[in-house]
Design an enzyme around this catalytic site. Structure first.
Site, PDB file in Angstrom:
ATOM      1  N   GLU A   1       5.722 -13.266  -9.695  1.00 15.10           N
ATOM      2  CA  GLU A   1       6.813 -13.930 -10.409  1.00 15.10           C
ATOM      3  C   GLU A   1       7.789 -14.606  -9.459  1.00 15.10           C
ATOM      4  O   GLU A   1       8.681 -15.339  -9.901  1.00 15.10           O
ATOM      5  CB  GLU A   1       7.547 -12.927 -11.308  1.00 15.10           C
TER       6      GLU A   1
ATOM      7  N   SER B   1       0.965  -4.665  -1.861  1.00 19.00           N
ATOM      8  CA  SER B   1       1.316  -3.501  -1.057  1.00 19.00           C
ATOM      9  C   SER B   1       0.321  -2.372  -1.279  1.00 19.00           C
ATOM     10  O   SER B   1      -0.342  -2.292  -2.320  1.00 19.00           O
ATOM     11  CB  SER B   1       2.728  -3.010  -1.414  1.00 19.00           C
TER      12      SER B   1
ATOM     13  N   CYS C   1      -0.466 -10.741   5.643  1.00 17.43           N
ATOM     14  CA  CYS C   1      -1.114  -9.452   5.900  1.00 17.43           C
ATOM     15  C   CYS C   1      -1.998  -9.504   7.134  1.00 17.43           C
ATOM     16  O   CYS C   1      -2.442  -8.469   7.628  1.00 17.43           O
ATOM     17  CB  CYS C   1      -1.921  -8.997   4.691  1.00 17.43           C
TER      18      CYS C   1
END
Length: 502
Positions: free
Chosen positions: A175, A225, A280
């Site tokens: 979002e 995550s 990442c």
């Protein structure tokens, strides 16, 4: 104020009483509101997918590939526009945004060859008059839950393979930067994808739980995550779904005494600080082997860090732009006093950095720590920002232990001229993706992406052949076509014997 709605069956759907702000990270101002929905809106997307998917699965693979070819053509034609949209909501500089889109398109290019990878297997004469063939069929309806840091690449990683193999796909983007995923929906429609095969539904945890719980969604792909990845994996698998869930990372760069330090510093400047560290596969930890290597590397890093240019997303000279939100900026900066309190040496302090004329933007300057140790929380956790930590290792074995023992196992790199050391390191390190003099070892699209330990749950990687395996299910057929006997029965009426027993 611009409102971002949902994209279902080729149409814009307005649903959801709650909204979430979408910021311009360069100014700190709210530029749009995205509607957040839940189970009711998801049901609309699933109903459209359920109606459209059987015909799409029955479409021959070369026709599905033509949609991928057209999609690639249309994205390339709009590259600059899409990059500007991406940068305006994420904050990464335009060059990084174009790279984000291009890496996604490379998976689409792989999907253009889907007729080849879906050919299956065949054995003639596996037994007397017996043939065996195996082929892959789509799982039906899949869903992707994607992060803010790659709003183009990761949706294309997931949707491209899922759709090319004959599935319908429902995307729940972050979002924080949802506009570009919606534009991908428009482009898929313009490329000839049937209505209902691709949908974009906006939401937060309520939508995530609705996806997990919906009985018609057969598979979920997630990047984010590790705590959320573990949650989605456990909850999805408990409901019989196929789940791949990619989590966090703490990638290490091992620098051997024989490495080209000038090249190492150039690579670290991009890999540690590029895209403000919001990757990442960033390199937030560098491990020089031996004090002499550490001292020389630190001396070369300082002027390189001082030269880094932080600017707005459209600044062509900027090395990196702002981070995505004020909350994320605060989270990154909170790790600096934590590292100091834990005993690390703060070499470059970026606290209080502001960009003239953009004082309300979410900018974070580059930070460098030295003498970081494995017991520090600031080392154990993923900072996800422009913070580089130096950890000194006495020898090769000590350097090997650090990434191998860490809770995350996404990527690691060794810088060396020694072929034996590189080969030994690649074979023994307990990490899923390894670079040798390559700072960000993301595999090309026809290989698969995926880490180990708390960096990945589910055991199957993104894109490449593992992606095809994830979005399809294997079916094996054993068939017999014997001659008819004199009485019309097969083989003269003889009983069937399993070939391995005959």
């Amino acid at each position: 104020m611009r409102i971002i709605d949902h994209h279902i069956a080729g149409q814009i759907v307005s649903a959801g009483s709650r909204t979430s702000p979408v910021y311009d990270p360069n100014s700190g101002q709210v530029q749009a509101q995205v509607r957040l929905a839940g189970a009711d809106l998801l049901e609309q997307a699933v109903a459209a997918a359920r109606a459209a998917q059987p015909a799409w699965a029955a479409t021959n693979p070369q026709r599905r590939a033509r949609v991928m070819f057209k999609f690639k053509e249309l994205v390339e034609a709009r590259m600059d526009e899409l990059a500007r949209v991406l940068s305006s909501e994420h904050g990464k500089v335009l060059a990084d945004s174009r790279g984000d889109i291009q890496r996604g398109l490379e998976v689409i290019e792989f999907c253009c060859g889907i007729p080849h990878v879906m050919k299956g297997e065949f054995t003639h004469g596996a037994g007397p008059g017996i043939d065996i063939w195996a082929f892959r069929q789509p799982i039906g309806i899949g869903a992707g839950i994607t992060p803010f840091n790659f709003p183009a690449m990761i949706p294309m990683w997931m949707a491209g393979v899922a759709i090319a193999t004959g599935n319908a796909f429902i995307l729940k983007p972050s979002e924080r930067d949802p506009t570009l995923p919606h534009l991908l929906g428009d482009i898929f429609r313009d490329a000839g994808l049937p209505e209902g095969i691709f949908a974009v539904v906006n939401g937060d945890k309520e939508m995530v739980d609705a996806i997990i719980e919906h009985p018609d969604i057969a598979a979920i792909s997630f990047v984010g995550s590790s705590d959320v990845a573990e949650y989605i994996h456990s909850q999805g698998c408990a409901r019989g779904k196929r789940v791949q869930a990619m989590g966090g990372a703490k990638n290490h760069a091992i620098v051997m005494p024989d490495a080209d330090l000038d090249q190492v510093v150039r690579d670290l400047a991009g890999a540690a600080f590029g895209s403000a560290g919001e990757r990442c596969m960033a390199l937030p930890v560098v491990v020089p082997v031996g004090d002499a290597t550490a001292t020389a590397l630190r001396e070369k890093l300082l002027p390189a860090i001082a030269k880094l240019r932080i600017g707005i997303s459209t600044d062509p000279e900027a090395d990196y732009g702002p981070v995505v939100t004020a909350a994320h900026k605060a989270r990154i900066e909170n790790y600096i006093p934590m590292g100091i309190d834990e005993g690390a040496e703060l070499v470059v302090d970026a606290r209080g950095f502001t960009l003239q004329g953009h004082e309300s933007g979410f900018f974070v300057g580059p930070t460098l720590f030295d003498h970081v140790t494995p017991d520090m929380q600031s080392y154990r956790e993923e900072i996800f920002g422009p913070v580089l930590q130096i950890m000194r290792a006495a020898d090769f074995e000590g350097a090997l232990r650090l990434p191998s023992a860490h809770q995350y196992g996404n990527g690691v790199t060794i810088f060396t001229r020694n072929g034996h050391a590189a080969r030994e390191f690649a074979a023994r390190v307990n990490v899923g993706m390894v670079g040798i003099n390559v700072p960000i070892p993301v595999p090309v699209a026809y290989h698969s992406f995926g880490g180990w330990k708390r960096s990945a749950f589910g055991g199957i990687g993104q894109h490449g052949m593992e992606g095809v395996q994830f979005w399809t299910k294997r079916k094996t057929v054993t068939g017999r076509w014997p001659d008819s006997g004199p009485d019309g029965g097969m083989d003269g009426g003889s009983a069937f014997v399993i070939p391995t027993m005959g």
